[in-house]
Write a protein that holds these residues in place. Structure first.
Motif, short mmCIF file in Angstrom:
data_model
loop_
_atom_site.label_atom_id
_atom_site.label_comp_id
_atom_site.label_asym_id
_atom_site.label_seq_id
_atom_site.Cartn_x
_atom_site.Cartn_y
_atom_site.Cartn_z
N VAL A 88 9.32 -5.27 5.97
CA VAL A 88 8.85 -3.92 6.24
C VAL A 88 7.41 -3.93 6.76
CG1 VAL A 88 7.99 -3.46 3.89
CG2 VAL A 88 8.81 -1.55 5.31
N ASP A 89 6.64 -4.98 6.45
CA ASP A 89 5.28 -5.07 6.99
C ASP A 89 5.31 -5.35 8.49
OD1 ASP A 89 4.14 -4.60 4.55
OD2 ASP A 89 3.83 -6.70 4.06
N PHE A 90 6.31 -6.07 8.95
CA PHE A 90 6.43 -6.39 10.37
C PHE A 90 7.21 -5.33 11.14
CE2 PHE A 90 5.89 -10.48 8.19
CZ PHE A 90 4.76 -10.96 8.85
N PHE A 91 8.09 -4.62 10.44
CA PHE A 91 8.88 -3.56 11.06
C PHE A 91 8.73 -2.29 10.22
CE2 PHE A 91 10.95 -7.62 12.03
CZ PHE A 91 10.92 -7.59 13.41
N PRO A 92 7.62 -1.56 10.37
CA PRO A 92 7.31 -0.42 9.51
C PRO A 92 8.37 0.67 9.49
CG PRO A 92 5.37 -1.09 10.76
CD PRO A 92 6.53 -1.85 11.32
N LEU A 93 9.20 0.75 10.53
CA LEU A 93 10.24 1.78 10.54
C LEU A 93 11.21 1.63 9.37
CD1 LEU A 93 11.14 2.11 14.34
CD2 LEU A 93 10.02 3.81 12.90
N LEU A 94 11.30 0.43 8.83
CA LEU A 94 12.21 0.19 7.70
C LEU A 94 11.83 1.02 6.47
CD1 LEU A 94 12.69 -3.68 7.92
CD2 LEU A 94 14.35 -1.92 8.55
N LYS A 95 10.57 1.45 6.39
CA LYS A 95 10.16 2.24 5.23
C LYS A 95 10.86 3.60 5.18
CE LYS A 95 6.07 4.27 7.43
NZ LYS A 95 4.59 4.27 7.47
N HIS A 96 11.42 4.02 6.31
CA HIS A 96 12.09 5.31 6.36
C HIS A 96 13.58 5.23 6.02
CE1 HIS A 96 8.47 7.05 8.01
NE2 HIS A 96 8.48 6.20 9.03
N ILE A 97 14.09 4.04 5.70
CA ILE A 97 15.50 3.90 5.34
C ILE A 97 15.79 4.76 4.10
CG2 ILE A 97 17.22 2.31 4.39
CD1 ILE A 97 16.09 0.12 6.08
N PRO A 98 16.82 5.61 4.14
CA PRO A 98 17.16 6.41 2.95
C PRO A 98 17.58 5.51 1.79
CG PRO A 98 18.25 7.27 4.92
CD PRO A 98 17.67 5.94 5.29
N LEU A 99 17.30 5.95 0.59
CA LEU A 99 17.59 5.12 -0.59
C LEU A 99 19.09 4.90 -0.79
CD1 LEU A 99 14.97 6.49 -3.14
CD2 LEU A 99 14.90 4.35 -1.87
N TRP A 100 19.91 5.77 -0.20
CA TRP A 100 21.35 5.62 -0.38
C TRP A 100 21.96 4.61 0.61
CZ3 TRP A 100 23.55 6.66 4.25
CH2 TRP A 100 22.90 7.56 5.10
N MET A 101 21.19 4.23 1.60
CA MET A 101 21.73 3.38 2.66
C MET A 101 21.76 1.92 2.23
SD MET A 101 20.41 3.04 6.62
CE MET A 101 20.91 4.72 7.01
N SER A 144 0.81 -1.22 0.00
CA SER A 144 0.00 0.00 0.00
C SER A 144 0.84 1.27 0.00
CB SER A 144 -0.95 -0.01 1.20
OG SER A 144 -1.89 -1.05 1.07
N GLU A 145 1.76 1.37 0.95
CA GLU A 145 2.50 2.62 1.09
C GLU A 145 3.64 2.75 0.08
OE1 GLU A 145 3.49 3.98 5.02
OE2 GLU A 145 2.08 2.56 5.93
N LEU A 146 4.34 1.66 -0.19
CA LEU A 146 5.52 1.76 -1.06
C LEU A 146 5.20 1.45 -2.51
CD1 LEU A 146 8.25 0.13 1.22
CD2 LEU A 146 7.61 2.54 1.01
N MET A 147 4.33 0.48 -2.77
CA MET A 147 4.02 0.11 -4.15
C MET A 147 2.84 0.87 -4.74
SD MET A 147 4.55 -3.99 -4.46
CE MET A 147 6.11 -4.80 -4.13
N GLY A 148 2.05 1.53 -3.90
CA GLY A 148 0.99 2.38 -4.43
C GLY A 148 -0.36 1.71 -4.62
N TRP A 149 -0.60 0.59 -3.93
CA TRP A 149 -1.90 -0.08 -4.05
C TRP A 149 -2.87 0.39 -2.97
CZ3 TRP A 149 -3.23 -2.83 -8.19
CH2 TRP A 149 -2.22 -3.42 -8.97
N ASP A 150 -2.61 1.51 -2.34
CA ASP A 150 -3.44 1.97 -1.22
C ASP A 150 -4.84 2.38 -1.61
OD1 ASP A 150 -1.74 4.00 -2.47
OD2 ASP A 150 -2.80 5.42 -1.20
#
Length: 521
Positions: free
Chosen positions: A221-234, A111-117
């Motif tokens: 990321v579904d179990f640990f939602p904080l992972l969605k905030h990882i910067p793309l360069w990391m 939903s949040e990352l792939m856009g199926w929300d």
């Protein structure tokens, strides 16, 4: 001890202390509950390490047999999870208690990352869900609406037959076109005239890439939602970059046909369709907002992007079953010949007079249920069932595959045997109809199930009436039967296979081509 070793020792001690605290809290959270039976859990991981990468439904079914119950409790990392392995428990919980079991887990990846929300299948229960569901119900459960689609279903079934006669080796492509064409016409007023239709390819690509990359609720990321905030360069952010690539495809799939309809409405050339109807409904009150447009795109897109894929999976399964079980196909042909004759093609009014064909369709749904695990539900508050406590916030997984493999309901479940339904009394046959499972449960049941089922039936009936389907032969003339295996995933399709499809007679060819030429919407 040097400083680096001291730092490492301190870090290890801190990590151990945190892990111990989490473990003790985890034990305490469960200590006062009488949880359903399930596999032993380990700290932090819970039971996630026991799941195979593919075909989790088989593991859940094995757990059901091992722990002897309709429900099994597990933890996937921190998430309490209830697996439902019986139809009765699914009706008791997801049906009778749908007010607390109709929510969705947080599908961060999808939903949040792939856009199926913006599609109703991934929304949690609430006002937006109810609005989308009302729109789809108006389009697919009203009796007048369903009957108005019959000319479209007939036309597409006849085009399917023509394609199978002219290019039988492309049978899977013809089936995909059949399923997509009806949805495209209803959702966007667009006629699919080619196997290379750009809108069909958009939907296929979005669905394929989504399913191949991650099913709902199974990515970290579904179990640990904080992972969605990882910067793309990391380092470790590769999952996020891939999700954004898929989001671009999903966005294009949702936007492109919507803009086509909007432009056609401006020029006065729009065909009647769901998207145009919803846009007119909003325009009668105000200028569409961004949210209005997203809602309309999502409502049409959930049909365009998902339901046609499941219909094509069911029809491909039918072809596979008829290749592997020729005696079933001959029996179905004999019934159709007796009831319909050979001077016309089967129609919806013939359905009640073809009971064996009805059993064949039921067995297709059962033998390879199109969505083995459905989409997970979420229990919003604490509950009890069969003397067990079920914690609020649990992810609830209906193991539909396991239900259709219940050998006390369906002896020899691996066999394709439509006669099993003939041998049941009427009450039992209705209660064990696989359509009570494969379309979902409670408030999450597929609102388009009647349309989907009649689409499958009209295609199957016409294929039985007009075509011979048999095992293919290789260049040496030897038979090359398919393995009868299925590709694991969110939607279960047969593995690629070949077969021989031929018209039953020259008379049949004439009837098909003449009927196709004369059909008018």
């Amino acid at each position: 001890m040097n400083s680096s070793l001291h730092v490492a020792a301190c870090a290890s001690a801190a990590l151990f202390a945190i892990s111990l605290a989490v473990f003790l809290r985890w034990l305490k959270a469960d200590s006062h509950l009488r949880l359903p039976p399930g596999p032993n859990r380990v700290p932090l991981l819970g039971n996630v390490h026991q799941l195979p990468m593919q075909s989790q439904e088989k593991k859940f079914t094995k757990w059901g047999a091992e722990y002897v119950g309709d429900i099994v409790f597990a933890r996937f990392f921190r998430t309490p999870t209830l697996v439902i392995n019986s139809l009765q428990a699914a009706h008791d919980l997801l049906g009778k208690k749908s007010s607390i079991y109709s929510y969705r887990p947080d599908f961060v990846l999808l939903s949040e990352l792939m856009g199926w929300d913006c599609v109703v299948t991934h929304m949690t229960y609430g006002n937006r869900f109810r609005k989308h569901r009302r729109w789809i119900l108006d389009a697919f459960q009203d009796k007048h609406s369903l009957e108005s689609y019959r000319p479209l279903q007939r036309r597409e079934a006849y085009i399917l037959l023509s394609g199978l006669i002219q290019n039988p080796e492309l049978f899977r492509s013809h089936i995909k076109r059949f399923a997509a064409a009806m949805i495209m016409q209803i959702a966007y007023g667009h006629s699919v005239t080619s196997l290379d239709d750009k809108f069909v390819h958009l939907a296929e690509r979005a669905g394929k890439e989504t399913v191949e990359y991650g099913n709902a609720g199974v990515m970290l990321v579904d179990f640990f939602p904080l992972l969605k905030h990882i910067p793309l360069w990391m380092p470790g952010s590769g999952f996020k970059r891939r999700a954004f690539e898929i989001r671009d495809v999903v966005r294009k799939m949702l936007d492109t046909p919507y803009e086509m309809v909007k432009d056609a409405m401006k020029s006065g050339t729009a065909s009647p369709c769901l998207t145009a109807t919803l846009l007119e409904e909003v325009l009668s009150e105000r200028a569409p907002t961004r949210e209005d447009e997203d809602d309309i795109k999502g409502t049409a897109g959930v049909l365009y992007g998902g339901k046609s894929n499941r219909t094509s999976a069911v029809l491909s399964t039918f072809v596979l079953a008829m290749v592997l079980y020729p005696e079933v196909y001959k029996k179905a042909q004999a019934e159709v010949d007796r009831v319909v004759g050979q001077d016309r093609l089967p129609d919806f009014e013939d359905r009640e007079s073809l009971p064996y064909l009805e059993c064949v369709v039921k067995e297709v749904y059962r033998w390879n249920c199109p969505v083995p695990l459905g989409i997970p539900h979420k229990l919003i508050s604490n509950d009890q069932y069969q003397g067990f406590d079920i914690p609020g916030g649990s992810m609830v997984i209906p193991n539909i595959w396991g239900m259709t493999r219940n050998d006390s309901f369906y002896p020899e479940p691996e066999m394709f045997r439509p006669e099993r339904f003939e041998q049941m009394d009427r009450y039992t046959a209705e209660a064990r109809d696989p359509r009570n499972m494969v379309f979902g449960f409670g408030r999450r049941v597929c609102p388009g199930q009647d349309f989907a089922d009649t689409s499958v039936w009209i295609a199957v009936a016409n294929m039985v009436a007009t075509l011979d389907i048999a095992v293919a032969t290789d260049e040496a003339g030897k038979q090359a039967p398919p393995t009868g295996s299925f590709v694991p995933g969110f939607v279960s399709h047969p593995e690629e296979f070949t077969c021989r499809i031929t018209p039953r007679s020259e008379q049949v060819k004439t009837v098909v081509f003449e009927t196709s030429a004369n059909i008018v919407l």
